[in-house]
Design a protein around this motif. Structure first.
Motif, PDB file in Angstrom:
ATOM      1  N   GLN A 422       0.112   9.187  -2.311  1.00 48.85           N
ATOM      2  CA  GLN A 422      -0.422   7.828  -2.354  1.00 48.85           C
ATOM      3  C   GLN A 422      -0.631   7.270  -0.946  1.00 48.85           C
ATOM      4  O   GLN A 422      -1.627   6.579  -0.684  1.00 48.85           O
ATOM      5  CB  GLN A 422       0.527   6.912  -3.139  1.00 48.85           C
ATOM      6  CG  GLN A 422       0.025   5.492  -3.332  1.00 48.85           C
ATOM      7  CD  GLN A 422      -1.147   5.401  -4.291  1.00 48.85           C
ATOM      8  OE1 GLN A 422      -1.352   6.303  -5.102  1.00 48.85           O
ATOM      9  NE2 GLN A 422      -1.922   4.330  -4.202  1.00 48.85           N
ATOM     10  N   GLU A 426      -4.134   5.893   0.539  1.00 45.06           N
ATOM     11  CA  GLU A 426      -4.275   4.527   1.039  1.00 45.06           C
ATOM     12  C   GLU A 426      -4.766   4.512   2.485  1.00 45.06           C
ATOM     13  O   GLU A 426      -5.566   3.654   2.873  1.00 45.06           O
ATOM     14  CB  GLU A 426      -2.930   3.792   0.935  1.00 45.06           C
ATOM     15  CG  GLU A 426      -2.439   3.563  -0.486  1.00 45.06           C
ATOM     16  CD  GLU A 426      -3.293   2.560  -1.255  1.00 45.06           C
ATOM     17  OE1 GLU A 426      -3.958   1.721  -0.607  1.00 45.06           O
ATOM     18  OE2 GLU A 426      -3.278   2.603  -2.501  1.00 45.06           O
ATOM     19  N   GLU A 465       0.778  -1.000   5.146  1.00 45.27           N
ATOM     20  CA  GLU A 465       0.131  -1.339   3.874  1.00 45.27           C
ATOM     21  C   GLU A 465       0.181  -0.165   2.908  1.00 45.27           C
ATOM     22  O   GLU A 465       0.425  -0.333   1.707  1.00 45.27           O
ATOM     23  CB  GLU A 465      -1.319  -1.752   4.138  1.00 45.27           C
ATOM     24  CG  GLU A 465      -1.461  -3.044   4.941  1.00 45.27           C
ATOM     25  CD  GLU A 465      -2.899  -3.303   5.374  1.00 45.27           C
ATOM     26  OE1 GLU A 465      -3.761  -2.428   5.108  1.00 45.27           O
ATOM     27  OE2 GLU A 465      -3.164  -4.362   5.979  1.00 45.27           O
ATOM     28  N   ARG A 468       3.747   0.293   1.497  1.00 43.81           N
ATOM     29  CA  ARG A 468       4.101  -0.725   0.493  1.00 43.81           C
ATOM     30  C   ARG A 468       3.387  -0.446  -0.836  1.00 43.81           C
ATOM     31  O   ARG A 468       3.970  -0.608  -1.913  1.00 43.81           O
ATOM     32  CB  ARG A 468       3.763  -2.108   1.035  1.00 43.81           C
ATOM     33  CG  ARG A 468       4.680  -2.552   2.187  1.00 43.81           C
ATOM     34  CD  ARG A 468       4.513  -4.026   2.520  1.00 43.81           C
ATOM     35  NE  ARG A 468       3.205  -4.325   3.100  1.00 43.81           N
ATOM     36  CZ  ARG A 468       2.921  -4.216   4.387  1.00 43.81           C
ATOM     37  NH1 ARG A 468       3.859  -3.800   5.236  1.00 43.81           N
ATOM     38  NH2 ARG A 468       1.726  -4.552   4.831  1.00 43.81           N
ATOM     39  N   ALA A 469       2.113  -0.063  -0.753  1.00 44.74           N
ATOM     40  CA  ALA A 469       1.367   0.268  -1.960  1.00 44.74           C
ATOM     41  C   ALA A 469       1.974   1.448  -2.685  1.00 44.74           C
ATOM     42  O   ALA A 469       2.097   1.469  -3.912  1.00 44.74           O
ATOM     43  CB  ALA A 469      -0.089   0.515  -1.625  1.00 44.74           C
ATOM     44  N   SER A 472       5.374   0.557  -4.242  1.00 47.03           N
ATOM     45  CA  SER A 472       5.169  -0.271  -5.440  1.00 47.03           C
ATOM     46  C   SER A 472       4.729   0.581  -6.616  1.00 47.03           C
ATOM     47  O   SER A 472       5.201   0.416  -7.739  1.00 47.03           O
ATOM     48  CB  SER A 472       4.134  -1.357  -5.144  1.00 47.03           C
ATOM     49  OG  SER A 472       3.873  -2.134  -6.294  1.00 47.03           O
TER      50      SER A 472
END
Length: 475
Positions: A422, A426, A465, A468-469, A472
């Protein structure tokens, strides 16, 4: 979040000042840096020119440790080569052309050797631009690995060496009817097994333990996974004092850190050219052979042309130029590393490599680049260690040694388990290119020829960013 934004703002201002003061800033425009729209595109563009795109926002390319960016002059030099071929045919081998910056094809390998010699700290005679990395390792081992089953027969390498090095060593052993289980010594760290950081003392201890039965040592100048820079002169001297032949794999070290292969008394080395040397994917490799190991002490004679040099796998391009085109079946090598060449080299590859090496010369050599590289990597590390994703959430850690003397341009970041895919996705969405080493590592390498301090800030912002994505999504 306000404090994070404030920290990033301060970092951007620091980066702007550092980039303004950068004495090597003039080398960045020498490269084609993909735009973010180009990175995202799934179509082959009609032009590689950034100005032809509606979006000229540059991507953040921190992947020179895997594939260096294309120098703009590469296309110019390749077009000159193609023009020579188109208009001269076979005459291109021997016919110098007025106003051409290119050597004749017969002399192209010598010109490339002149350009690469200062990059690796060698005399021109000690280097050859030829073949590819693993092929050159095989050629070196075929010449200098002489096992004695009742004496010296072992080869020492690290347990997490790049797979191709493992394959080369294993097959060389089998070629001599030896078993890797008894003739291959794998170095591993007793203190940092997970990160695979080998201390110099651990390496020297292993060499000492197996000295009486070891014929050859093969290690990386910089470890591909961790980015650790090994102490090449200390390890080389220790091994050679114990009668062990020393070969270094410099895939991640060449063009990245200053090398002094001759002065360090290295026996031999091999490298590729598509990482920090920016020659293009799969481009031609190179090798170093210390002049004591490549001497030719006798003139060629009809009676015994095989005398006066160390034996090796041979080909006609390694034959002395004075006899190369005589077409006699009597191999007698030119002295130096060039005598290990096989077939005539790819002029396409050599032209591409030489175009990039011209920029190294313009920059003042690897020493100047190293000064900037240390500043870049230290700046990037400082930003990373201040991230809340590091200090508070523990979403990643840096596994590359923190001492700048023990690393090159690369920082390897170990992510929390399950985040890698991921995070990479991103980052790519944001026009940021790094590379991954599964299961959990990304490698980030600001190359001093074309990366900026601003690139480091942009990466850290995008990386936060992305983390964190990914965190989550993993909940």
């Amino acid at each position: 979040m306000a404090s994070v934004s404030s920290a990033l703002a301060d970092a951007r201002e620091s980066a702007r000042q550092l980039d303004r003061d950068d004495e090597l800033a003039f080398t960045r425009p020498e490269f084609n840096i993909p735009t973010k729209s180009q990175i995202a595109s799934t179509r082959l563009p009609e032009s590689s020119n950034n100005e032809a795109s509606n979006d000229t926002t540059k991507s953040v390319y921190l992947c020179g440790n895997s594939l260096g960016l294309q120098p703009k002059r590469t296309q110019t030099r390749l077009n000159q080569y193609l023009s020579t071929w188109a208009t001269q045919g076979v005459q291109g081998h021997f016919k110098p052309l007025q106003d051409s910056p290119l050597p004749t094809w017969l002399d192209a390998d010598e010109r490339a050797a002149e350009l690469i010699a200062p990059v690796v700290g060698a005399s021109v005679e000690e280097v050859a631009v030829m073949q590819t990395l693993t092929a050159n390792l095989h050629l070196l081992m075929s010449a200098f690995y002489r096992p004695d089953i009742n004496g010296r027969h072992k080869i020492i390498l690290e347990n997490k060496a790049f797979p191709s090095d493992h394959f080369a060593v294993e097959t060389q052993l089998r070629h001599h009817n030896l078993s890797p289980s008894t003739s291959m010594v794998l170095l591993s760290s007793s203190t940092a097994q997970q990160d695979n950081i080998l201390t110099t003392s651990e390496i020297l201890s292993a060499i000492e333990e197996h000295a009486s039965t070891t014929a050859l040592l093969l290690l990386p100048g910089i470890q591909y996974y961790t980015g650790q820079l090994l102490d090449i002169p200390t390890i080389t001297a220790f091994a050679r004092q114990r009668g062990i032949f020393v070969i270094w794999d410099l895939a991640h070290a060449v063009g990245n850190v200053p090398l002094q292969l001759h002065d360090w008394d290295v026996d031999a080395a091999a490298w590729c050219s598509y990482k920090y040397l920016n020659a293009g994917p799969g481009s031609i490799g190179g090798m170093f052979v210390h002049n004591r190991n490549s001497a030719v002490t006798k003139l060629i004679t009809d009676e015994k042309p095989e005398e006066g040099y160390s034996n090796r796998l041979a080909g006609w391009w390694g034959n002395d130029k004075k006899t190369r085109f005589g077409m006699a079946n009597k191999f007698h090598p030119v002295k130096g590393a060039a005598g290990f060449q096989l077939s005539n080299p790819s002029i396409l590859d050599i032209t591409s490599l030489s175009a990039s090496l011209e920029i190294f010369a313009l920059a003042g050599g690897v020493g100047k680049l190293r000064e900037k590289s240390v500043k870049l990597t230290n700046f990037l590390e400082g930003l990373l260690l201040a991230m809340p994703e590091f200090t508070e959430e523990k979403l990643f850690r840096v596994i590359t040694p923190s001492d700048s003397k023990q690393r090159g341009a690369q920082l390897s970041l170990m992510l929390r388990e399950g985040l890698l895919e991921q995070v990479i996705h991103e980052l790519e969405k944001r026009g940021v290119i790094v590379d991954e080493r599964r299961p959990d590592v990304i490698r980030v390498a600001p190359a001093p020829l074309y990366n900026t301090f601003g690139d480091c800030v942009e990466f850290v912002e995008a990386f936060g960013e992305a983390l964190r994505a990914a965190a989550s999504a993993a909940k």
